[in-house]
Design a protein around this motif. Structure first.
Motif, PDB file in Angstrom:
ATOM      1  N   VAL A  87       0.835  -1.205   0.000  1.00  0.00           N
ATOM      2  CA  VAL A  87       0.000   0.000   0.000  1.00  0.00           C
ATOM      3  C   VAL A  87       0.867   1.251   0.000  1.00  0.00           C
ATOM      4  CG1 VAL A  87      -2.006   1.113   1.029  1.00  0.00           C
ATOM      5  CG2 VAL A  87      -1.443  -1.226   1.666  1.00  0.00           C
ATOM      6  N   GLN A  88       1.782   1.313   0.940  1.00  0.00           N
ATOM      7  CA  GLN A  88       2.609   2.517   1.077  1.00  0.00           C
ATOM      8  C   GLN A  88       3.838   2.171   1.893  1.00  0.00           C
ATOM      9  OE1 GLN A  88       2.993   3.712   4.428  1.00  0.00           O
ATOM     10  NE2 GLN A  88       0.979   3.897   5.372  1.00  0.00           N
ATOM     11  N   LEU A  89       4.827   3.048   1.844  1.00  0.00           N
ATOM     12  CA  LEU A  89       5.950   2.965   2.767  1.00  0.00           C
ATOM     13  C   LEU A  89       6.151   4.331   3.400  1.00  0.00           C
ATOM     14  CD1 LEU A  89       8.693   4.437   1.477  1.00  0.00           C
ATOM     15  CD2 LEU A  89       8.636   2.408   0.026  1.00  0.00           C
ATOM     16  N   HIS A  90       6.763   4.315   4.573  1.00  0.00           N
ATOM     17  CA  HIS A  90       7.024   5.563   5.301  1.00  0.00           C
ATOM     18  C   HIS A  90       8.205   5.323   6.232  1.00  0.00           C
ATOM     19  CE1 HIS A  90       4.360   3.193   7.880  1.00  0.00           C
ATOM     20  NE2 HIS A  90       5.130   3.659   8.850  1.00  0.00           N
ATOM     21  N   LEU A  91       8.619   6.374   6.909  1.00  0.00           N
ATOM     22  CA  LEU A  91       9.811   6.294   7.744  1.00  0.00           C
ATOM     23  C   LEU A  91       9.561   6.872   9.128  1.00  0.00           C
ATOM     24  CD1 LEU A  91      11.642   7.474   4.681  1.00  0.00           C
ATOM     25  CD2 LEU A  91      12.681   5.614   5.949  1.00  0.00           C
ATOM     26  N   HIS A  92      10.362   6.442  10.074  1.00  0.00           N
ATOM     27  CA  HIS A  92      10.377   6.990  11.439  1.00  0.00           C
ATOM     28  C   HIS A  92      11.818   7.394  11.725  1.00  0.00           C
ATOM     29  CE1 HIS A  92       6.326   5.280  12.387  1.00  0.00           C
ATOM     30  NE2 HIS A  92       6.702   4.372  11.491  1.00  0.00           N
ATOM     31  N   TRP A  93      12.031   8.519  12.385  1.00  0.00           N
ATOM     32  CA  TRP A  93      13.397   8.994  12.601  1.00  0.00           C
ATOM     33  C   TRP A  93      13.498   9.809  13.889  1.00  0.00           C
ATOM     34  CZ3 TRP A  93      10.274  10.625   8.476  1.00  0.00           C
ATOM     35  CH2 TRP A  93       9.804  11.928   8.540  1.00  0.00           C
ATOM     36  N   ILE A 114      12.484   2.134   8.244  1.00  0.00           N
ATOM     37  CA  ILE A 114      11.510   2.167   7.139  1.00  0.00           C
ATOM     38  C   ILE A 114      10.460   1.095   7.367  1.00  0.00           C
ATOM     39  CG2 ILE A 114      12.964   0.662   5.683  1.00  0.00           C
ATOM     40  CD1 ILE A 114      11.750   2.098   3.234  1.00  0.00           C
ATOM     41  N   HIS A 115       9.206   1.417   7.064  1.00  0.00           N
ATOM     42  CA  HIS A 115       8.105   0.460   7.125  1.00  0.00           C
ATOM     43  C   HIS A 115       7.444   0.365   5.758  1.00  0.00           C
ATOM     44  CE1 HIS A 115       7.597   1.177  11.725  1.00  0.00           C
ATOM     45  NE2 HIS A 115       8.539   0.296  11.453  1.00  0.00           N
ATOM     46  N   VAL A 116       7.369  -0.846   5.215  1.00  0.00           N
ATOM     47  CA  VAL A 116       6.631  -1.064   3.971  1.00  0.00           C
ATOM     48  C   VAL A 116       5.356  -1.814   4.342  1.00  0.00           C
ATOM     49  CG1 VAL A 116       6.747  -1.842   1.588  1.00  0.00           C
ATOM     50  CG2 VAL A 116       8.856  -1.231   2.779  1.00  0.00           C
ATOM     51  N   SER A 125      -9.669  -4.393   0.436  1.00  0.00           N
ATOM     52  CA  SER A 125      -8.982  -3.106   0.518  1.00  0.00           C
ATOM     53  C   SER A 125      -8.143  -3.056   1.782  1.00  0.00           C
ATOM     54  CB  SER A 125     -10.007  -1.964   0.571  1.00  0.00           C
ATOM     55  OG  SER A 125     -10.720  -2.028   1.794  1.00  0.00           O
ATOM     56  N   PHE A 126      -7.255  -2.084   1.833  1.00  0.00           N
ATOM     57  CA  PHE A 126      -6.430  -1.894   3.023  1.00  0.00           C
ATOM     58  C   PHE A 126      -7.304  -1.594   4.238  1.00  0.00           C
ATOM     59  CE2 PHE A 126      -4.342   1.136   5.865  1.00  0.00           C
ATOM     60  CZ  PHE A 126      -3.347   0.320   6.365  1.00  0.00           C
ATOM     61  N   SER A 127      -8.306  -0.720   4.058  1.00  0.00           N
ATOM     62  CA  SER A 127      -9.103  -0.318   5.224  1.00  0.00           C
ATOM     63  C   SER A 127      -9.945  -1.469   5.768  1.00  0.00           C
ATOM     64  CB  SER A 127      -9.967   0.900   4.904  1.00  0.00           C
ATOM     65  OG  SER A 127     -10.697   0.668   3.740  1.00  0.00           O
ATOM     66  N   SER A 194       1.075  -4.607  16.222  1.00  0.00           N
ATOM     67  CA  SER A 194       0.048  -3.612  15.882  1.00  0.00           C
ATOM     68  C   SER A 194       0.600  -2.527  14.964  1.00  0.00           C
ATOM     69  CB  SER A 194      -0.445  -2.930  17.166  1.00  0.00           C
ATOM     70  OG  SER A 194       0.540  -2.023  17.642  1.00  0.00           O
ATOM     71  N   LEU A 195      -0.307  -1.668  14.510  1.00  0.00           N
ATOM     72  CA  LEU A 195       0.109  -0.386  13.947  1.00  0.00           C
ATOM     73  C   LEU A 195       0.790   0.381  15.078  1.00  0.00           C
ATOM     74  CD1 LEU A 195      -3.153   0.643  12.048  1.00  0.00           C
ATOM     75  CD2 LEU A 195      -1.081  -0.382  11.079  1.00  0.00           C
ATOM     76  N   THR A 196       1.834   1.110  14.770  1.00  0.00           N
ATOM     77  CA  THR A 196       2.544   1.853  15.819  1.00  0.00           C
ATOM     78  C   THR A 196       1.991   3.258  16.016  1.00  0.00           C
ATOM     79  OG1 THR A 196       4.235   2.742  14.332  1.00  0.00           O
ATOM     80  CG2 THR A 196       4.663   0.558  15.308  1.00  0.00           C
ATOM     81  N   THR A 197       0.921   3.561  15.297  1.00  0.00           N
ATOM     82  CA  THR A 197       0.242   4.859  15.446  1.00  0.00           C
ATOM     83  C   THR A 197      -1.248   4.586  15.648  1.00  0.00           C
ATOM     84  OG1 THR A 197      -0.057   4.975  13.040  1.00  0.00           O
ATOM     85  CG2 THR A 197       1.881   6.084  13.954  1.00  0.00           C
ATOM     86  N   PRO A 198      -1.972   5.540  16.263  1.00  0.00           N
ATOM     87  CA  PRO A 198      -3.423   5.351  16.370  1.00  0.00           C
ATOM     88  C   PRO A 198      -4.023   5.068  14.999  1.00  0.00           C
ATOM     89  CG  PRO A 198      -2.718   7.211  17.687  1.00  0.00           C
ATOM     90  CD  PRO A 198      -1.516   6.776  16.889  1.00  0.00           C
TER      91      PRO A 198
END
Ligand code: 1SD
Ligand code: ZN
Length: 255
Positions: A87-93, A114-116, A125-127, A194-198
């Motif tokens: 679906v997407q990738l993003h980063l934490h820093w 990085i999280h893919v 769907s993702f949701s 889990s997801l690491t964000t709400p």
């Protein structure tokens, strides 16, 4: 209130989003001496990750991170019993003065992570997938400062100046997304979290690669000191502290 969560306000997450107070939360510290070698954990296989330059991808500052949307043609097989679509990738820093990975290894925090994000193809769907226990699979890898530039990360980093303000987005030319992950996809840790964000849904099968990615000092500086937050400060330290394992087992694909 909802949608206005922040990393300064961690104590409130579980009030607004009850799953954030659950017993299968992420990230975690991986204690390698406690990880259980599982020979049945096969190498991760990525297919369709090499995108042609004429394929345009959306890159956005969403106020919490930088997100690169991925086409659903990217598939994750091997390693997992099920099939997943990206679906997407993003980063934490962190910041110039401290590291900011979400997971830690034997108590060590890395510069960035990085999280893919993928969802199980049995859902439409993702949701829909994100609320089911077997819905999501996230690949995580650590970023460290080393010698030389990483050309794959440059494909993202060179666009950060265009999306400094929250909500801004730009287009990125296709490249080999697999280059953002370690070449060795055999060595990893695996656990249920889990997801690491709400909303912190406990629906993620996590894979954390044992090999790290190396970026130049300038590349890491660009990552941690370019984007701005909803408060119009620098977007930094966008990582959640490690969560209690509550008896969960962490598996290792290698002895
Ligand atoms: O933090 C991300 C969040 O930005 C969003 O991408 C979510 C999926 O909807 O995933 C979390 S995470 O658990 O991959 N960090
Ligand atoms: Zn993440």
């Amino acid at each position: 209130g909802h949608s206005h969560w922040s990393y300064e306000d961690l104590k409130h997450w579980s009030i607004d989003y009850s799953d954030c107070g659950g017993t299968k939360q992420s990230p975690i510290n991986v204690d390698t001496t406690q990880a259980i070698f599982s020979p049945d954990l096969r190498p991760i296989q990525l297919s369709g990750y090499s995108l042609p330059a004429n394929k345009q991808l959306k890159l956005k500052n969403n106020g919490h991170t930088v997100v690169l949307d991925l086409p659903e043609s990217l598939a994750l097989t091997g390693g997992y019993a099920q099939q997943y679509r990206a679906v997407q990738l993003h980063l934490h820093w962190g910041s110039p003065s401290g590291p900011g990975s979400e997971h830690t290894i034997n108590g060590r925090r890395f510069a960035a992570e990085i999280h893919v994000v993928h969802y199980n193809t049995k859902y439409d769907s993702f949701s829909e997938a994100m609320v089911h226990p077997d819905g999501l699979a996230v690949l995580g890898a650590f970023l460290e400062v080393g010698h030389g530039e990483n050309p794959y990360y440059n494909e993202i980093l060179k666009h950060l100046l265009e999306i400094q303000v929250v909500g801004q987005e730009t287009l990125v030319s296709g490249f080999n997304i697999a280059g953002l992950l370690p070449a060795n996809l055999k060595l990893y840790f695996h656990y249920n979290g889990s997801l690491t964000t709400p909303p912190c849904y406990q629906t993620v099968k996590w894979t954390i690669f044992n090999h790290t990615m190396l970026l130049s000092r300038d590349q890491m500086s660009m990552l941690v000191s370019t984007l701005r937050s909803p408060e119009d400060e620098l977007l930094q330290n966008n990582y959640r502290p490690v969560q209690n394992l509550y008896g969960r087992r962490v598996l290792a694909s290698f002895p």
